[in-house]
Design a protein around this motif. Structure first.
Motif, PDB file in Angstrom:
ATOM      1  N   PHE A   2       0.821  -1.215   0.000  1.00  0.00           N
ATOM      2  CA  PHE A   2       0.000   0.000   0.000  1.00  0.00           C
ATOM      3  C   PHE A   2       0.853   1.263   0.000  1.00  0.00           C
ATOM      4  O   PHE A   2       0.372   2.323  -0.375  1.00  0.00           O
ATOM      5  N   GLU A   3       2.136   1.130   0.397  1.00  0.00           N
ATOM      6  CA  GLU A   3       3.027   2.286   0.353  1.00  0.00           C
ATOM      7  C   GLU A   3       3.233   2.734  -1.097  1.00  0.00           C
ATOM      8  O   GLU A   3       3.400   3.917  -1.374  1.00  0.00           O
ATOM      9  N   LYS A   4       3.237   1.784  -2.022  1.00  0.00           N
ATOM     10  CA  LYS A   4       3.458   2.080  -3.438  1.00  0.00           C
ATOM     11  C   LYS A   4       2.194   2.562  -4.143  1.00  0.00           C
ATOM     12  O   LYS A   4       2.268   3.172  -5.205  1.00  0.00           O
ATOM     13  N   LEU A   5       1.034   2.285  -3.555  1.00  0.00           N
ATOM     14  CA  LEU A   5      -0.231   2.561  -4.240  1.00  0.00           C
ATOM     15  C   LEU A   5      -0.436   4.046  -4.505  1.00  0.00           C
ATOM     16  O   LEU A   5      -0.832   4.424  -5.613  1.00  0.00           O
ATOM     17  N   TRP A  68      -7.230 -11.723  -2.078  1.00  0.00           N
ATOM     18  CA  TRP A  68      -6.538 -10.552  -2.623  1.00  0.00           C
ATOM     19  C   TRP A  68      -5.287 -10.963  -3.389  1.00  0.00           C
ATOM     20  O   TRP A  68      -4.968 -10.385  -4.428  1.00  0.00           O
ATOM     21  N   SER A  69      -4.568 -11.973  -2.894  1.00  0.00           N
ATOM     22  CA  SER A  69      -3.373 -12.450  -3.603  1.00  0.00           C
ATOM     23  C   SER A  69      -3.737 -12.955  -5.000  1.00  0.00           C
ATOM     24  O   SER A  69      -3.019 -12.689  -5.973  1.00  0.00           O
ATOM     25  N   LYS A  70      -4.842 -13.667  -5.085  1.00  0.00           N
ATOM     26  CA  LYS A  70      -5.294 -14.151  -6.395  1.00  0.00           C
ATOM     27  C   LYS A  70      -5.743 -12.989  -7.282  1.00  0.00           C
ATOM     28  O   LYS A  70      -5.462 -12.967  -8.479  1.00  0.00           O
ATOM     29  N   ILE A 108     -12.315   3.276  -9.781  1.00  0.00           N
ATOM     30  CA  ILE A 108     -12.105   2.485  -8.566  1.00  0.00           C
ATOM     31  C   ILE A 108     -11.503   1.125  -8.901  1.00  0.00           C
ATOM     32  O   ILE A 108     -10.572   0.665  -8.237  1.00  0.00           O
ATOM     33  N   LYS A 109     -12.006   0.484  -9.941  1.00  0.00           N
ATOM     34  CA  LYS A 109     -11.433  -0.805 -10.351  1.00  0.00           C
ATOM     35  C   LYS A 109      -9.970  -0.653 -10.742  1.00  0.00           C
ATOM     36  O   LYS A 109      -9.136  -1.500 -10.410  1.00  0.00           O
ATOM     37  N   LYS A 114      -4.113  -1.673  -9.437  1.00  0.00           N
ATOM     38  CA  LYS A 114      -2.751  -1.179  -9.639  1.00  0.00           C
ATOM     39  C   LYS A 114      -1.675  -2.174  -9.208  1.00  0.00           C
ATOM     40  O   LYS A 114      -0.667  -2.313  -9.900  1.00  0.00           O
ATOM     41  N   PRO A 115      -1.824  -2.867  -8.082  1.00  0.00           N
ATOM     42  CA  PRO A 115      -0.764  -3.806  -7.669  1.00  0.00           C
ATOM     43  C   PRO A 115      -0.481  -4.912  -8.683  1.00  0.00           C
ATOM     44  O   PRO A 115       0.601  -5.503  -8.641  1.00  0.00           O
TER      45      PRO A 115
END
Length: 121
Positions: A2-5, A68-70, A108-109, A114-115
């Motif tokens: 989340f730091e990169k988001l 979330w990983s998937k 929003i999507k 983004k990750p």
């Protein structure tokens, strides 16, 4: 992650332009941990992570770490490729002001996806 988001969203000029009319606090819940993403006029203003009992949010998407990983894989498998698919198959729960979600769906999507661009998986 989340730091990169914030940087990833705020440096994407087209994404910021798409979200220029969007301001909300988005809660991404991963198991028992919350990540509160404050968005103002299409830019990530602040991200606060932790366990909070009564913190304000407008829209929440709750799922497990596995889900979330998937979802954040570069090429997610069917059922994990989209928040509505995840919700439909019971992998996540969408709560709150769904009018904001539907009004700014693509923005929003794209923010929550983004990750995928920096994830090797």
């Amino acid at each position: 992650m989340f730091e990169k988001l914030a940087d990833a969203v705020n440096t994407d000029k087209m994404l910021v332009k798409r979200g220029k009319n969007c301001s909300l606090t988005l809660l991404i819940s991963i198991d028992d941990s919350g990540h509160f993403i404050s968005i103002e006029s299409g830019m990530v203003a602040n991200i606060v992570s932790g366990q909070f009992l009564m913190r304000h949010w407008d829209l929440a998407i709750r799922a497990s770490q596995i889900t979330w990983s998937k979802f954040w894989q570069k090429h997610p498998e069917p059922g994990f490729h989209d928040i509505f698919a995840m919700n439909r198959f019971g992998h996540c729960k969408i709560e709150g002001n769904t009018n904001i979600l539907l009004s700014h769906i693509r923005f929003i999507k794209d923010v929550i996806s983004k990750p995928r661009f920096w994830n090797e998986g």
